[in-house]
Design a protein around this motif. Structure first.
Motif, PDB file in Angstrom:
ATOM      1  N   LEU A 333       0.589   2.063  13.099  1.00  0.00           N
ATOM      2  CA  LEU A 333      -0.588   1.338  12.618  1.00  0.00           C
ATOM      3  C   LEU A 333      -0.415  -0.141  12.909  1.00  0.00           C
ATOM      4  O   LEU A 333       0.692  -0.633  13.126  1.00  0.00           O
ATOM      5  N   ARG A 334      -1.528  -0.864  12.907  1.00  0.00           N
ATOM      6  CA  ARG A 334      -1.481  -2.297  13.103  1.00  0.00           C
ATOM      7  C   ARG A 334      -1.385  -2.998  11.752  1.00  0.00           C
ATOM      8  O   ARG A 334      -1.616  -2.399  10.704  1.00  0.00           O
ATOM      9  N   ALA A 335      -1.071  -4.295  11.805  1.00  0.00           N
ATOM     10  CA  ALA A 335      -0.804  -5.046  10.585  1.00  0.00           C
ATOM     11  C   ALA A 335      -1.956  -5.006   9.581  1.00  0.00           C
ATOM     12  O   ALA A 335      -1.714  -4.835   8.379  1.00  0.00           O
ATOM     13  N   PRO A 336      -3.236  -5.182   9.987  1.00  0.00           N
ATOM     14  CA  PRO A 336      -4.310  -5.127   8.985  1.00  0.00           C
ATOM     15  C   PRO A 336      -4.371  -3.786   8.252  1.00  0.00           C
ATOM     16  O   PRO A 336      -4.622  -3.744   7.041  1.00  0.00           O
ATOM     17  N   ALA A 337      -4.137  -2.692   8.971  1.00  0.00           N
ATOM     18  CA  ALA A 337      -4.136  -1.382   8.322  1.00  0.00           C
ATOM     19  C   ALA A 337      -2.943  -1.232   7.394  1.00  0.00           C
ATOM     20  O   ALA A 337      -3.045  -0.594   6.334  1.00  0.00           O
ATOM     21  N   PHE A 338      -1.811  -1.839   7.764  1.00  0.00           N
ATOM     22  CA  PHE A 338      -0.629  -1.760   6.905  1.00  0.00           C
ATOM     23  C   PHE A 338      -0.884  -2.417   5.554  1.00  0.00           C
ATOM     24  O   PHE A 338      -0.440  -1.915   4.516  1.00  0.00           O
ATOM     25  N   VAL A 339      -1.586  -3.544   5.539  1.00  0.00           N
ATOM     26  CA  VAL A 339      -1.923  -4.201   4.275  1.00  0.00           C
ATOM     27  C   VAL A 339      -2.681  -3.245   3.368  1.00  0.00           C
ATOM     28  O   VAL A 339      -2.358  -3.082   2.183  1.00  0.00           O
ATOM     29  N   GLN A 340      -3.708  -2.598   3.910  1.00  0.00           N
ATOM     30  CA  GLN A 340      -4.543  -1.715   3.093  1.00  0.00           C
ATOM     31  C   GLN A 340      -3.780  -0.480   2.649  1.00  0.00           C
ATOM     32  O   GLN A 340      -3.974   0.012   1.531  1.00  0.00           O
ATOM     33  N   LEU A 341      -2.911   0.021   3.504  1.00  0.00           N
ATOM     34  CA  LEU A 341      -2.066   1.153   3.128  1.00  0.00           C
ATOM     35  C   LEU A 341      -1.063   0.745   2.055  1.00  0.00           C
ATOM     36  O   LEU A 341      -0.864   1.464   1.069  1.00  0.00           O
ATOM     37  N   PHE A 342      -0.458  -0.407   2.210  1.00  0.00           N
ATOM     38  CA  PHE A 342       0.579  -0.876   1.286  1.00  0.00           C
ATOM     39  C   PHE A 342       0.057  -0.978  -0.145  1.00  0.00           C
ATOM     40  O   PHE A 342       0.725  -0.567  -1.096  1.00  0.00           O
ATOM     41  N   THR A 343      -1.149  -1.530  -0.321  1.00  0.00           N
ATOM     42  CA  THR A 343      -1.687  -1.692  -1.672  1.00  0.00           C
ATOM     43  C   THR A 343      -2.371  -0.440  -2.189  1.00  0.00           C
ATOM     44  O   THR A 343      -2.602  -0.320  -3.396  1.00  0.00           O
ATOM     45  N   GLY A 344      -2.706   0.496  -1.298  1.00  0.00           N
ATOM     46  CA  GLY A 344      -3.495   1.657  -1.699  1.00  0.00           C
ATOM     47  C   GLY A 344      -4.986   1.412  -1.637  1.00  0.00           C
ATOM     48  O   GLY A 344      -5.776   2.210  -2.147  1.00  0.00           O
ATOM     49  N   PHE A 345      -5.393   0.302  -0.995  1.00  0.00           N
ATOM     50  CA  PHE A 345      -6.823   0.009  -0.871  1.00  0.00           C
ATOM     51  C   PHE A 345      -7.528   1.093  -0.051  1.00  0.00           C
ATOM     52  O   PHE A 345      -8.659   1.469  -0.350  1.00  0.00           O
ATOM     53  N   ARG A 346      -6.853   1.565   1.001  1.00  0.00           N
ATOM     54  CA  ARG A 346      -7.354   2.716   1.763  1.00  0.00           C
ATOM     55  C   ARG A 346      -6.180   3.633   2.069  1.00  0.00           C
ATOM     56  O   ARG A 346      -5.044   3.187   2.239  1.00  0.00           O
ATOM     57  N   SER A 347      -6.455   4.919   2.149  1.00  0.00           N
ATOM     58  CA  SER A 347      -5.412   5.906   2.415  1.00  0.00           C
ATOM     59  C   SER A 347      -5.135   5.996   3.910  1.00  0.00           C
ATOM     60  O   SER A 347      -5.939   5.577   4.751  1.00  0.00           O
ATOM     61  N   ALA A 348      -3.994   6.578   4.249  1.00  0.00           N
ATOM     62  CA  ALA A 348      -3.666   6.783   5.653  1.00  0.00           C
ATOM     63  C   ALA A 348      -4.697   7.676   6.329  1.00  0.00           C
ATOM     64  O   ALA A 348      -5.079   7.446   7.482  1.00  0.00           O
ATOM     65  N   SER A 349      -5.167   8.703   5.618  1.00  0.00           N
ATOM     66  CA  SER A 349      -6.163   9.601   6.197  1.00  0.00           C
ATOM     67  C   SER A 349      -7.463   8.873   6.503  1.00  0.00           C
ATOM     68  O   SER A 349      -8.077   9.078   7.557  1.00  0.00           O
TER      69      SER A 349
END
Length: 382
Positions: A333-349
């Motif tokens: 994943l790219r860095a912007p997606a990692f932020v959202q994954l890290f906090t749980g703002f959006r799921s990996a799916s």
């Protein structure tokens, strides 16, 4: 997760800078002199950073607050970048990104793994590596719609009663994203008009309320906690006692809010919703510090454009993070997606649906499990 910090010089504020800082806050946020002076006192002069222009006068200022965000019971060291103010004549000249980059560099040097802020304009801060990370939500309910029957008794206490801070810490531990509040956060929570504020604590420390009764049109709950559904109904019943004075009440809450869940019928609405942004300063430290909702797992994250992957190992609830050595399920994943994954703002799916996470279906599901938990939010605007 940007790392190429701009070599811009940012200075700590001094007492002689206070008039210029007050003017910047006034021009950027409409603060009157009294409010500017109050804010400077609350966050502390030592927390304010300046970008000086020609002649030494500040062109920009911001507060850099050492804190932490709590993710699933564990604190991740953080810095809040608050109230970024740029002089009107210097706006649009590209100052914001290098200024914020320099603040992030200082924060990382002091041990922060993440930095967070509220953005007046998101594209500017995205250039500096920030991405959507969680919610700020304000709910409003008609006081006439609140349940009136509860046996939970409240007593009035001092605003700084230590039991309130203890209860807030318990609240933060069961949510995702809430701040480990420092003095600056509590000072702002208790800000004037203090004669219109009152704190109430329920028996057994099951709930508390900090109420702002300075508005005629509504009752504002500046802070609250309820340890159980029964306590949440007790909070609402206590607020219902104000129905003859205030037609409405407002409070900060999460996307899955305990007070909303305790309202038996309609009568509430969203009064305000905004998202806060986060930048990961040290991915390995951030992953190592946060909590997880699994007892055992092993997964590698390849965060582009980094050439190596980070492996997360969970055993008996404890996490280890290091450079991946191979033979481990991996998602990219790219860095912007990692932020959202890290906090749980959006799921990996969900991120995979957007093309922002790549991996085998089973590995993406494992990533979902690893970062599962309540949706992230904060209980104040910083």
């Amino acid at each position: 997760m940007k790392k190429n910090f701009s070599p811009i010089d940012v200075e700590a504020a001094t007492a002689s800078d206070v008039p210029d800082i007050a003017r910047l806050l006034s021009w950027a946020f409409g603060f009157g002199k009294a409010r500017s002076d109050e804010y400077i006192a609350h966050v502390g002069l030592g927390s304010l950073r300046l970008l000086r222009g020609e002649g030494g006068r500040p062109d920009a200022c911001a507060a850099l607050l050492e804190t932490a965000h709590v993710f699933h019971g564990r604190s991740v060291r953080a810095a809040n970048i608050a109230h970024v103010a740029i002089a009107p004549e210097r706006r649009g000249q590209g100052l914001a990104v290098p200024f914020v980059d320099a603040l992030c560099a200082e924060a990382q040097g002091k041990g922060a793994a993440i930095a967070t802020l509220f953005a007046s304009t998101r594209p500017v801060y995205r250039k500096s590596g920030f991405e959507l990370a969680g919610h700020e939500i304000v709910y409003e309910a008609e006081t006439a719609s609140l349940p009136a029957a509860s046996k939970l008794a409240f007593e009035r206490v001092e605003l700084d009663d230590p039991r309130i801070a203890k209860a807030y810490a318990a609240k933060a531990g069961r949510e995702a994203g809430l701040l480990s509040r420092g003095p600056a956060h509590w000072n702002e929570l208790w800000c004037e008009p203090t004669d219109a504020l009152a704190a109430y604590l329920a028996e057994g420390d099951a709930a508390y309320l900090i109420l702002d009764m300075g508005e005629e049109a509504r009752l504002d709950v500046r802070d609250w906690y309820a340890a159980s559904p029964e306590a949440a109904r007790g909070v609402l019943s206590f607020l219902a006692r104000f129905r003859s004075v205030y037609p409405a009440v407002r409070w900060h809450g999460g996307p899955q809010d305990d007070l909303v869940a305790a309202i038996p019928d309609k009568g509430w609405r969203l009064a305000h919703q905004e998202e806060w942004l986060l930048r990961v300063l040290d991915p390995a430290a951030a992953l190592r510090q946060r909590g997880y909702h699994v007892d055992a797992a092993r997964l590698a994250l390849r965060i582009e454009p980094a050439e190596t992957a980070l492996e997360i190992g969970i055993r008996d609830g404890a996490s280890e993070v290091g450079e991946a050595t191979g033979g481990c399920p991996t998602v990219t994943l790219r860095a912007p997606a990692f932020v959202q994954l890290f906090t749980g703002f959006r799921s990996a799916s969900k991120l995979a649906q957007y093309g922002q996470v790549i991996g085998e279906a089973a590995d993406i599901r494992l990533c979902d499990q690893l970062f599962a938990g309540p949706p992230p939010w904060v209980a104040e605007h910083f």
